[in-house]
Design a protein around this motif. Structure first.
Motif, PDB file in Angstrom:
ATOM      1  N   PHE A  98       0.824  -1.203   0.000  1.00  7.08           N
ATOM      2  CA  PHE A  98       0.000   0.000   0.000  1.00  7.08           C
ATOM      3  C   PHE A  98       0.864   1.261   0.000  1.00  7.08           C
ATOM      4  N   LEU A  99       1.960   1.222   0.762  1.00  9.41           N
ATOM      5  CA  LEU A  99       2.891   2.354   0.751  1.00  9.41           C
ATOM      6  C   LEU A  99       3.480   2.571  -0.642  1.00  9.41           C
ATOM      7  N   LEU A 100       3.778   1.490  -1.336  1.00 11.65           N
ATOM      8  CA  LEU A 100       4.296   1.611  -2.698  1.00 11.65           C
ATOM      9  C   LEU A 100       3.299   2.304  -3.612  1.00 11.65           C
ATOM     10  N   MET A 101       2.016   2.000  -3.416  1.00 12.38           N
ATOM     11  CA  MET A 101       0.992   2.518  -4.312  1.00 12.38           C
ATOM     12  C   MET A 101       0.519   3.912  -3.927  1.00 12.38           C
ATOM     13  N   GLU A 146      -5.088 -14.415 -11.293  1.00 19.04           N
ATOM     14  CA  GLU A 146      -5.749 -13.413 -12.131  1.00 19.04           C
ATOM     15  C   GLU A 146      -5.726 -12.044 -11.450  1.00 19.04           C
ATOM     16  N   VAL A 147      -5.960 -12.027 -10.139  1.00 20.46           N
ATOM     17  CA  VAL A 147      -5.894 -10.774  -9.383  1.00 20.46           C
ATOM     18  C   VAL A 147      -4.459 -10.258  -9.354  1.00 20.46           C
ATOM     19  N   LEU A 148      -3.509 -11.149  -9.105  1.00 21.06           N
ATOM     20  CA  LEU A 148      -2.103 -10.759  -8.994  1.00 21.06           C
ATOM     21  C   LEU A 148      -1.561 -10.196 -10.303  1.00 21.06           C
ATOM     22  N   THR A 149      -1.899 -10.808 -11.414  1.00 17.73           N
ATOM     23  CA  THR A 149      -1.411 -10.301 -12.699  1.00 17.73           C
ATOM     24  C   THR A 149      -2.046  -8.950 -13.010  1.00 17.73           C
ATOM     25  N   GLY A 150      -3.277  -8.740 -12.558  1.00 15.07           N
ATOM     26  CA  GLY A 150      -3.895  -7.427 -12.707  1.00 15.07           C
ATOM     27  C   GLY A 150      -3.156  -6.372 -11.905  1.00 15.07           C
ATOM     28  N   LEU A 151      -2.833  -6.690 -10.650  1.00 14.48           N
ATOM     29  CA  LEU A 151      -2.084  -5.750  -9.807  1.00 14.48           C
ATOM     30  C   LEU A 151      -0.712  -5.460 -10.406  1.00 14.48           C
ATOM     31  N   ALA A 152      -0.093  -6.484 -10.995  1.00 16.47           N
ATOM     32  CA  ALA A 152       1.224  -6.282 -11.607  1.00 16.47           C
ATOM     33  C   ALA A 152       1.144  -5.318 -12.789  1.00 16.47           C
ATOM     34  N   ALA A 153      -0.039  -5.218 -13.402  1.00 17.01           N
ATOM     35  CA  ALA A 153      -0.252  -4.293 -14.521  1.00 17.01           C
ATOM     36  C   ALA A 153      -0.935  -3.010 -14.049  1.00 17.01           C
ATOM     37  N   ASP A 154      -0.900  -2.762 -12.704  1.00 20.21           N
ATOM     38  CA  ASP A 154      -1.506  -1.557 -12.111  1.00 20.21           C
ATOM     39  C   ASP A 154      -3.015  -1.513 -12.288  1.00 20.21           C
ATOM     40  N   ARG A 155      -3.647  -2.685 -12.318  1.00 21.02           N
ATOM     41  CA  ARG A 155      -5.106  -2.754 -12.365  1.00 21.02           C
ATOM     42  C   ARG A 155      -5.618  -3.300 -11.028  1.00 21.02           C
ATOM     43  N   VAL A 156      -6.452  -2.538 -10.362  1.00 21.08           N
ATOM     44  CA  VAL A 156      -7.078  -2.993  -9.121  1.00 21.08           C
ATOM     45  C   VAL A 156      -8.535  -3.287  -9.431  1.00 21.08           C
ATOM     46  N   ASP A 157      -8.917  -4.549  -9.377  1.00 20.28           N
ATOM     47  CA  ASP A 157     -10.283  -4.987  -9.697  1.00 20.28           C
ATOM     48  C   ASP A 157     -10.940  -5.507  -8.414  1.00 20.28           C
ATOM     49  N   PRO A 158     -11.745  -4.679  -7.739  1.00 17.07           N
ATOM     50  CA  PRO A 158     -12.366  -5.109  -6.475  1.00 17.07           C
ATOM     51  C   PRO A 158     -13.254  -6.327  -6.614  1.00 17.07           C
ATOM     52  N   VAL A 159     -13.898  -6.491  -7.766  1.00 17.28           N
ATOM     53  CA  VAL A 159     -14.799  -7.629  -7.952  1.00 17.28           C
ATOM     54  C   VAL A 159     -14.004  -8.922  -8.105  1.00 17.28           C
ATOM     55  N   ALA A 160     -12.953  -8.910  -8.928  1.00 23.96           N
ATOM     56  CA  ALA A 160     -12.114 -10.100  -9.064  1.00 23.96           C
ATOM     57  C   ALA A 160     -11.477 -10.456  -7.731  1.00 23.96           C
ATOM     58  N   ALA A 161     -11.086  -9.438  -6.967  1.00 25.85           N
ATOM     59  CA  ALA A 161     -10.501  -9.685  -5.649  1.00 25.85           C
ATOM     60  C   ALA A 161     -11.521 -10.309  -4.710  1.00 25.85           C
ATOM     61  N   ALA A 162     -12.768  -9.840  -4.776  1.00 20.21           N
ATOM     62  CA  ALA A 162     -13.816 -10.405  -3.926  1.00 20.21           C
ATOM     63  C   ALA A 162     -14.084 -11.869  -4.283  1.00 20.21           C
ATOM     64  N   GLN A 185      -9.165   0.618  -1.955  1.00 22.70           N
ATOM     65  CA  GLN A 185      -8.083   0.087  -2.779  1.00 22.70           C
ATOM     66  C   GLN A 185      -7.198  -0.853  -1.970  1.00 22.70           C
ATOM     67  N   ALA A 186      -6.911  -0.465  -0.722  1.00 25.63           N
ATOM     68  CA  ALA A 186      -6.069  -1.296   0.139  1.00 25.63           C
ATOM     69  C   ALA A 186      -6.705  -2.653   0.392  1.00 25.63           C
ATOM     70  N   LEU A 187      -8.027  -2.670   0.583  1.00 26.54           N
ATOM     71  CA  LEU A 187      -8.716  -3.940   0.821  1.00 26.54           C
ATOM     72  C   LEU A 187      -8.672  -4.828  -0.412  1.00 26.54           C
ATOM     73  N   ALA A 188      -8.767  -4.221  -1.593  1.00 22.74           N
ATOM     74  CA  ALA A 188      -8.665  -5.010  -2.823  1.00 22.74           C
ATOM     75  C   ALA A 188      -7.278  -5.625  -2.949  1.00 22.74           C
ATOM     76  N   ILE A 189      -6.232  -4.867  -2.560  1.00 22.83           N
ATOM     77  CA  ILE A 189      -4.869  -5.399  -2.574  1.00 22.83           C
ATOM     78  C   ILE A 189      -4.757  -6.581  -1.620  1.00 22.83           C
ATOM     79  N   GLU A 190      -5.434  -6.469  -0.490  1.00 20.76           N
ATOM     80  CA  GLU A 190      -5.362  -7.506   0.543  1.00 20.76           C
ATOM     81  C   GLU A 190      -6.070  -8.783   0.118  1.00 20.76           C
ATOM     82  N   ARG A 191      -7.021  -8.669  -0.804  1.00 19.37           N
ATOM     83  CA  ARG A 191      -7.903  -9.795  -1.140  1.00 19.37           C
ATOM     84  C   ARG A 191      -7.480 -10.529  -2.403  1.00 19.37           C
ATOM     85  N   THR A 192      -6.203 -10.795  -2.575  1.00 21.68           N
ATOM     86  CA  THR A 192      -5.791 -11.588  -3.731  1.00 21.68           C
ATOM     87  C   THR A 192      -6.237 -13.035  -3.600  1.00 21.68           C
ATOM     88  N   GLY A 193      -6.434 -13.492  -2.357  1.00 19.72           N
ATOM     89  CA  GLY A 193      -6.798 -14.882  -2.127  1.00 19.72           C
ATOM     90  C   GLY A 193      -5.608 -15.815  -2.041  1.00 19.72           C
TER      91      GLY A 193
END
Length: 384
Positions: A100-103, A296-312, A238-246
């Motif tokens: 989160f600090l990075l972002m 799928e969530v992780l590769t999105g984050l690696a491309a600077d995409r935060v998808d709350p639905v995919a994370a959920a 946004q932080a919660l979506a980062i936390e929810r990669t699963g």
């Protein structure tokens, strides 16, 4: 959706595995595993991993990392758990607070905090949940009142893990009370060693202890504010979506299924396991699907995409799966294995006690379903 790993990722995974197989690391891992209800200090292990550059490989070199992709950090996370490394310090310090600090952190905040976190010299905790604000963080009541060029934070946070070993807290507080349920909230970096911070243990059944953190007019400077004042809710979302990669829940499920197989083979090494074969096959298939959802969530984050639905989706599926595997596996160790406290029996006993909280932490399953349902409803309205 991605399947499989590149040759470079496979080579990197092999190097990580080799580093984790060293005698020094294995000895440190053995000393960091909870035993007889005692939660050990896992910081020496993490300092050792930090010395080997294994904690934050995706961070820029100037912040203590190796400048590798975020997906390589996920590979490290997988191999740490498979090597028996307790993952909570890594999840809290690197995957949540550090990421989160990075972002969202300022350049000065990154320079001040990230290198020590990457070296395993300092640790972080998440201070969101309150006695009356769990899944609905919009109900939080902790306040941060202006004090000169900074703030004084007062309130109570609960159910954080490893907090008595942590140096830094990512804290949500109201800077403008009365502005609205999701307005007037800000995020702060709180030094957990300063006067006014009291950390106490909450009773629980798991090996890892939950903590209560009382903040009594704790002084923070303006430089400890993350982002703009009163604009914390979008950052928190946004932080919660980062936390929810699963991924962390997936790795628990995988670890517990392996322990169940170990217990079966130890109990009856030459006997057929027809009664369990279908169920084991189904768990293995579910784990494969679960791994794909997490990546799928992780590769999105690696491309600077935060998808709350995919994370959920990933968080819901992985936490429910881990909980189901733990419940199924609880009765597999026989009386002799339990009495002898075999490795598998100890792991599965711990899993049985930890699993009920997985569908509550980082957002309940009901909240994850609500996020999914709202997305489908919005999609339906767009099509109409």
């Amino acid at each position: 959706m991605r399947y499989g790993f590149t040759e470079e990722q496979q080579r990197f995974r092999a190097r990580v595995r080799q580093a984790l197989r060293s005698a020094e690391v294995r000895a440190a891992v053995a000393g960091a595993v909870p035993a007889a209800g005692v939660e050990p200090d896992q910081r020496p292990l993490y300092r050792l991993l930090g010395e080997r550059g294994l904690l934050a490989v995706h961070w820029p070199e100037e912040f203590g990392g190796a400048g590798r992709p975020l997906t390589d950090a996920a590979i490290v996370a997988e191999e740490l758990v498979r090597a028996g490394v307790p993952d909570t310090p890594h999840v809290n310090t690197i995957q949540i607070v550090g990421q989160f600090l990075l972002m969202a952190g300022s350049p000065e905040q990154r320079r001040r905090h990230l290198p020590a976190l990457a070296r395993g010299e300092r640790f972080a905790s998440v201070l969101y949940t309150e006695p009356d604000a769990g899944s609905d963080l919009g109900a939080l009541s902790t306040v941060a009142e202006p004090d000169g060029d900074g703030y004084r934070i007062t309130g109570t946070k609960v159910f954080s893990l490893k907090t008595r070993f942590a140096d830094l807290g990512l804290c949500a507080a109201r800077t403008t009370p009365g502005a609205g349920k999701y307005q007037g909230i800000s995020l702060f970096l709180v030094d957990l060693k300063v006067p006014g911070v009291t950390v106490s243990v909450l009773p629980g059944i798991g090996d890892e202890q939950f903590h209560r953190v009382d903040l009594d007019a704790v002084r923070v400077s303006g430089d400890d504010l993350l982002g703009a004042r009163d604009q914390g809710w979008p950052l928190l979302d946004q932080a919660l979506a980062i936390e929810r990669t699963g991924l962390d829940y997936h790795l628990k499920a995988e670890y517990w299924l392996q322990a169940a197989l170990e217990a079966l083979l130890d109990r009856e090494p030459d006997a057929p396991h027809d009664a369990h074969l279908e169920r084991i096959g189904r768990w293995d298939g579910a784990l494969t699907a679960d791994h794909a959802l997490a990546w799928e969530v992780l590769t999105g984050l690696a491309a600077d995409r935060v998808d709350p639905v995919a994370a959920a989706v990933a968080k819901y599926h992985s936490s429910e799966l881990a909980q189901d595997i733990a419940a199924w596996a609880a009765d597999i160790p026989d009386a002799a294995q339990r009495a002898g406290r075999t490795r598998a029996a100890v792991i599965l006993d711990s899993a049985r006690r930890e699993a009920p909280g997985l569908t509550l932490s980082a957002g309940t399953s009901e909240v994850m379903l609500q996020i999914m349902a709202a997305s489908f409803d919005n999609l339906g309205q767009e099509k109409r």
